[in-house]
Design a protein around this motif. Structure first.
Motif, PDB file in Angstrom:
ATOM      1  N   ALA A   1       9.115   4.848  -6.652  1.00 18.18           N
ATOM      2  CA  ALA A   1       8.487   4.806  -5.332  1.00 18.18           C
ATOM      3  C   ALA A   1       9.529   4.346  -4.331  1.00 18.18           C
ATOM      4  O   ALA A   1      10.157   3.302  -4.513  1.00 18.18           O
ATOM      5  CB  ALA A   1       7.289   3.858  -5.321  1.00 18.18           C
ATOM      6  N   ALA A   2       9.735   5.137  -3.275  1.00 15.84           N
ATOM      7  CA  ALA A   2      10.689   4.793  -2.226  1.00 15.84           C
ATOM      8  C   ALA A   2       9.939   4.177  -1.057  1.00 15.84           C
ATOM      9  O   ALA A   2       8.974   4.757  -0.552  1.00 15.84           O
ATOM     10  CB  ALA A   2      11.457   6.032  -1.778  1.00 15.84           C
ATOM     11  N   VAL A   3      10.348   2.992  -0.640  1.00 15.02           N
ATOM     12  CA  VAL A   3       9.761   2.307   0.508  1.00 15.02           C
ATOM     13  C   VAL A   3      10.879   1.885   1.438  1.00 15.02           C
ATOM     14  O   VAL A   3      12.045   1.792   1.046  1.00 15.02           O
ATOM     15  CB  VAL A   3       8.926   1.074   0.078  1.00 15.02           C
ATOM     16  CG1 VAL A   3       7.726   1.488  -0.725  1.00 15.02           C
ATOM     17  CG2 VAL A   3       9.777   0.106  -0.729  1.00 15.02           C
TER      18      VAL A   3
ATOM     19  N   GLU B   1      -5.671  17.271   6.485  1.00 17.99           N
ATOM     20  CA  GLU B   1      -5.159  16.288   5.532  1.00 17.99           C
ATOM     21  C   GLU B   1      -4.848  14.979   6.253  1.00 17.99           C
ATOM     22  O   GLU B   1      -4.150  14.968   7.265  1.00 17.99           O
ATOM     23  CB  GLU B   1      -3.897  16.837   4.858  1.00 17.99           C
ATOM     24  CG  GLU B   1      -3.413  16.040   3.674  1.00 17.99           C
ATOM     25  CD  GLU B   1      -2.183  16.667   3.031  1.00 17.99           C
ATOM     26  OE1 GLU B   1      -2.016  16.531   1.806  1.00 17.99           O
ATOM     27  OE2 GLU B   1      -1.388  17.302   3.758  1.00 17.99           O
ATOM     28  N   GLU B   2      -5.382  13.874   5.742  1.00 16.30           N
ATOM     29  CA  GLU B   2      -5.136  12.576   6.382  1.00 16.30           C
ATOM     30  C   GLU B   2      -3.697  12.128   6.174  1.00 16.30           C
ATOM     31  O   GLU B   2      -2.945  11.949   7.120  1.00 16.30           O
ATOM     32  CB  GLU B   2      -6.103  11.527   5.816  1.00 16.30           C
ATOM     33  CG  GLU B   2      -7.534  11.711   6.283  1.00 16.30           C
ATOM     34  CD  GLU B   2      -8.401  10.524   5.919  1.00 16.30           C
ATOM     35  OE1 GLU B   2      -7.863   9.442   5.629  1.00 16.30           O
ATOM     36  OE2 GLU B   2      -9.633  10.682   5.914  1.00 16.30           O
ATOM     37  N   GLU B   3      -3.300  11.894   4.924  1.00 14.32           N
ATOM     38  CA  GLU B   3      -1.938  11.450   4.638  1.00 14.32           C
ATOM     39  C   GLU B   3      -1.649  11.676   3.161  1.00 14.32           C
ATOM     40  O   GLU B   3      -2.410  11.263   2.299  1.00 14.32           O
ATOM     41  CB  GLU B   3      -1.751   9.966   4.975  1.00 14.32           C
ATOM     42  CG  GLU B   3      -0.326   9.477   4.787  1.00 14.32           C
ATOM     43  CD  GLU B   3      -0.173   7.996   5.108  1.00 14.32           C
ATOM     44  OE1 GLU B   3       0.963   7.515   5.107  1.00 14.32           O
ATOM     45  OE2 GLU B   3      -1.200   7.335   5.348  1.00 14.32           O
ATOM     46  N   ASN B   4      -0.545  12.368   2.889  1.00 15.40           N
ATOM     47  CA  ASN B   4      -0.103  12.574   1.510  1.00 15.40           C
ATOM     48  C   ASN B   4       1.416  12.744   1.561  1.00 15.40           C
ATOM     49  O   ASN B   4       1.917  13.865   1.661  1.00 15.40           O
ATOM     50  CB  ASN B   4      -0.769  13.804   0.886  1.00 15.40           C
ATOM     51  CG  ASN B   4      -0.723  13.767  -0.634  1.00 15.40           C
ATOM     52  OD1 ASN B   4       0.011  12.979  -1.234  1.00 15.40           O
ATOM     53  ND2 ASN B   4      -1.508  14.627  -1.273  1.00 15.40           N
TER      54      ASN B   4
ATOM     55  N   ARG C   1       0.832  -1.213   0.000  1.00 17.66           N
ATOM     56  CA  ARG C   1       0.000   0.000   0.000  1.00 17.66           C
ATOM     57  C   ARG C   1       0.864   1.258   0.000  1.00 17.66           C
ATOM     58  O   ARG C   1       0.609   2.207  -0.729  1.00 17.66           O
ATOM     59  CB  ARG C   1      -0.942   0.002   1.208  1.00 17.66           C
ATOM     60  CG  ARG C   1      -2.132  -0.922   1.067  1.00 17.66           C
ATOM     61  CD  ARG C   1      -3.249  -0.515   2.032  1.00 17.66           C
ATOM     62  NE  ARG C   1      -2.777  -0.481   3.403  1.00 17.66           N
ATOM     63  CZ  ARG C   1      -2.840  -1.484   4.253  1.00 17.66           C
ATOM     64  NH1 ARG C   1      -3.374  -2.634   3.860  1.00 17.66           N
ATOM     65  NH2 ARG C   1      -2.405  -1.375   5.484  1.00 17.66           N
ATOM     66  N   ALA C   2       1.912   1.263   0.844  1.00 23.51           N
ATOM     67  CA  ALA C   2       2.805   2.417   0.897  1.00 23.51           C
ATOM     68  C   ALA C   2       3.520   2.624  -0.430  1.00 23.51           C
ATOM     69  O   ALA C   2       3.701   3.754  -0.895  1.00 23.51           O
ATOM     70  CB  ALA C   2       3.828   2.230   2.023  1.00 23.51           C
ATOM     71  N   LEU C   3       3.886   1.535  -1.067  1.00 27.39           N
ATOM     72  CA  LEU C   3       4.565   1.604  -2.368  1.00 27.39           C
ATOM     73  C   LEU C   3       3.637   2.213  -3.419  1.00 27.39           C
ATOM     74  O   LEU C   3       4.051   3.072  -4.196  1.00 27.39           O
ATOM     75  CB  LEU C   3       5.011   0.196  -2.767  1.00 27.39           C
ATOM     76  CG  LEU C   3       5.762  -0.016  -4.081  1.00 27.39           C
ATOM     77  CD1 LEU C   3       6.706  -1.200  -3.928  1.00 27.39           C
ATOM     78  CD2 LEU C   3       4.811  -0.301  -5.228  1.00 27.39           C
ATOM     79  N   TRP C   4       2.384   1.800  -3.433  1.00 29.41           N
ATOM     80  CA  TRP C   4       1.443   2.291  -4.440  1.00 29.41           C
ATOM     81  C   TRP C   4       1.124   3.769  -4.221  1.00 29.41           C
ATOM     82  O   TRP C   4       1.035   4.541  -5.179  1.00 29.41           O
ATOM     83  CB  TRP C   4       0.167   1.454  -4.403  1.00 29.41           C
ATOM     84  CG  TRP C   4      -0.816   1.837  -5.466  1.00 29.41           C
ATOM     85  CD1 TRP C   4      -2.005   2.473  -5.286  1.00 29.41           C
ATOM     86  CD2 TRP C   4      -0.695   1.629  -6.870  1.00 29.41           C
ATOM     87  NE1 TRP C   4      -2.632   2.670  -6.481  1.00 29.41           N
ATOM     88  CE2 TRP C   4      -1.855   2.160  -7.487  1.00 29.41           C
ATOM     89  CE3 TRP C   4       0.277   1.044  -7.673  1.00 29.41           C
ATOM     90  CZ2 TRP C   4      -2.058   2.125  -8.846  1.00 29.41           C
ATOM     91  CZ3 TRP C   4       0.064   1.008  -9.041  1.00 29.41           C
ATOM     92  CH2 TRP C   4      -1.078   1.535  -9.612  1.00 29.41           C
ATOM     93  N   VAL C   5       0.969   4.189  -2.967  1.00 32.80           N
ATOM     94  CA  VAL C   5       0.712   5.599  -2.671  1.00 32.80           C
ATOM     95  C   VAL C   5       1.892   6.454  -3.110  1.00 32.80           C
ATOM     96  O   VAL C   5       1.731   7.507  -3.731  1.00 32.80           O
ATOM     97  CB  VAL C   5       0.427   5.793  -1.165  1.00 32.80           C
ATOM     98  CG1 VAL C   5       0.424   7.277  -0.802  1.00 32.80           C
ATOM     99  CG2 VAL C   5      -0.912   5.175  -0.796  1.00 32.80           C
TER     100      VAL C   5
ATOM    101  N   VAL D   1       7.268   1.675 -10.737  1.00 35.64           N
ATOM    102  CA  VAL D   1       5.887   1.196 -10.822  1.00 35.64           C
ATOM    103  C   VAL D   1       5.228   1.805 -12.058  1.00 35.64           C
ATOM    104  O   VAL D   1       5.333   3.005 -12.307  1.00 35.64           O
ATOM    105  CB  VAL D   1       5.079   1.575  -9.567  1.00 35.64           C
ATOM    106  CG1 VAL D   1       3.659   1.058  -9.673  1.00 35.64           C
ATOM    107  CG2 VAL D   1       5.758   1.028  -8.318  1.00 35.64           C
ATOM    108  N   CYS D   2       4.537   0.980 -12.827  1.00 31.53           N
ATOM    109  CA  CYS D   2       3.729   1.445 -13.958  1.00 31.53           C
ATOM    110  C   CYS D   2       2.279   1.529 -13.495  1.00 31.53           C
ATOM    111  O   CYS D   2       1.668   0.503 -13.167  1.00 31.53           O
ATOM    112  CB  CYS D   2       3.874   0.504 -15.153  1.00 31.53           C
ATOM    113  SG  CYS D   2       2.822   0.969 -16.552  1.00 31.53           S
TER     114      CYS D   2
END
Length: 353
Positions: free
Chosen positions: A63-65, A152-155, A36-40, A75-76
């Motif tokens: 994407a940095a995780v 803001e929740e999370e961005n 989920r963190a990667l996709w966000v 990620v595509c």
């Protein structure tokens, strides 16, 4: 080279050892929280990868995780394909093992078990909280929402928003100094529609840094920081400043053109900040915000918040033109229009790259 793992198909490069997997396969192999963190990070970070997607050949996002060590993958969004360099997949925490299959039981027992599950679900639904009852975990967020501010929740950010904070500090310093002699500050720095050209037109920009009250100052700084950091993260420092300057100019010019009280001075950063709000809503339409109404908390996406805000501005324009309101909704609308045009221009250029 293609092979089948326990989670699904994996494509591996025989030269570099990198591997490409579908997002659905990665969910079976890696912890759901990390996926989920990667996709966000990939969909909202806006950092382009130099590598094309191995499937559709379109540019991918980086994407940095953080797993056992910091990892940067590609990620595509279109194909939902994830590319990892050699050894990176092994550094990600594996998904928990699947629960053991149920033993074979008689049909009567299965029926009784199903009825018990249905009853448990019905009981849980009866005592479940409505989504509007959910509140932020942070007490500061609760207080801000109770004051009527969107929280803001999370961005997450990919870089530190230096220009956002520098702009906020400059506004704070100049506004606090202006409070010491407000009449002189307004006379010198405010935008007067009938004399917008005075001092060579510089008051179109100096009015941005002066505010009429502490509440006016604090609310504008709040909106600048909440919406500005993600816009700067996407645009970069230079384009962020350019957008803020153009949105301020666009808001002031619309105010000068249609404000009926041409002798009344105008101050505040709302026009420029409205450009950031519009750009944010178009770039991150699904980012979510906590809101509160009559002690009830709820969560709305950024696009819905922008639509509600726009409706208030349309009402405010009628009040302003009629001489009822002293708030410049015209400046807000002009700044928002520039923010939307900025998204169309830079968003199209980024998608072309």
């Amino acid at each position: 080279m293609r092979y089948r793992s326990h989670a699904g198909l994996v494509w591996q490069c025989p030269r570099c050892g990198g591997r490409a997997v579908a997002l659905s396969v990665l969910r079976k192999a890696v912890e759901e929280r990390l996926v989920r963190a990667l996709w966000v990070a990939a969909t909202q970070g806006g950092v382009r990868s130099p590598l094309p997607c191995p499937s559709c050949r379109h540019p991918m996002n980086q994407a940095a995780v953080t797993a056992s060590a910091p990892i940067t993958v590609d990620v595509c969004e279109r194909c939902q394909f994830v590319w990892t360099d050699a050894g990176e997949l092994e550094q990600m925490p594996p998904a928990p093992p699947a629960p053991p299959s149920e033993p074979d039981i008689p049909p009567e027992a299965k029926e009784a078990l199903a009825l018990a599950k249905v009853e448990a679900l019905r009981e849980r639904a009866r005592h479940a909280h409505h989504p509007a009852d959910d509140i932020p975990e942070d007490p500061l967020q609760v207080a801000l929402a109770m004051l009527g501010l969107p929280v803001e929740e999370e961005n997450p950010l990919q870089r530190y928003p230096w220009m956002t904070w520098l702009t906020a500090f400059t506004i704070l310093a100049i506004s606090l100094m202006a409070f010491a002699d407000m009449e002189r500050a307004v006379r010198t720095l405010a935008l007067v529609p009938a004399e917008w050209w005075r001092y060579g037109g510089i008051t179109l920009f100096t009015s941005f840094f002066v505010h009429g009250s502490l509440f006016h100052l604090v609310t504008n700084l709040y909106f600048l920081v909440v919406f500005g950091d993600n816009v700067e993260d996407y645009l970069g420092h230079g384009r962020f400043v350019l957008l803020l300057v153009l949105a301020t100019l666009g808001g002031d010019l619309l105010h000068v053109a249609f404000e009926p009280r041409a002798e009344v001075p105008c101050i505040g950063a709302s026009g420029g900040i409205s450009g950031l709000v519009a750009f944010y809503a178009l770039r991150f339409p699904h980012a979510r915000f906590y809101m509160a109404y009559r002690l009830q908390f709820f969560s709305v996406p950024a696009w819905a918040l922008a639509v509600l805000w726009m409706l208030f501005q349309v009402i405010g324009i009628f009040q302003q033109v009629s001489g009822v309101s002293s708030v410049s909704a015209l400046a807000h609308l002009g700044g928002a229009a520039v923010g939307a045009l900025g998204w169309v221009w830079w968003g199209r250029a980024d998608r072309a790259r």
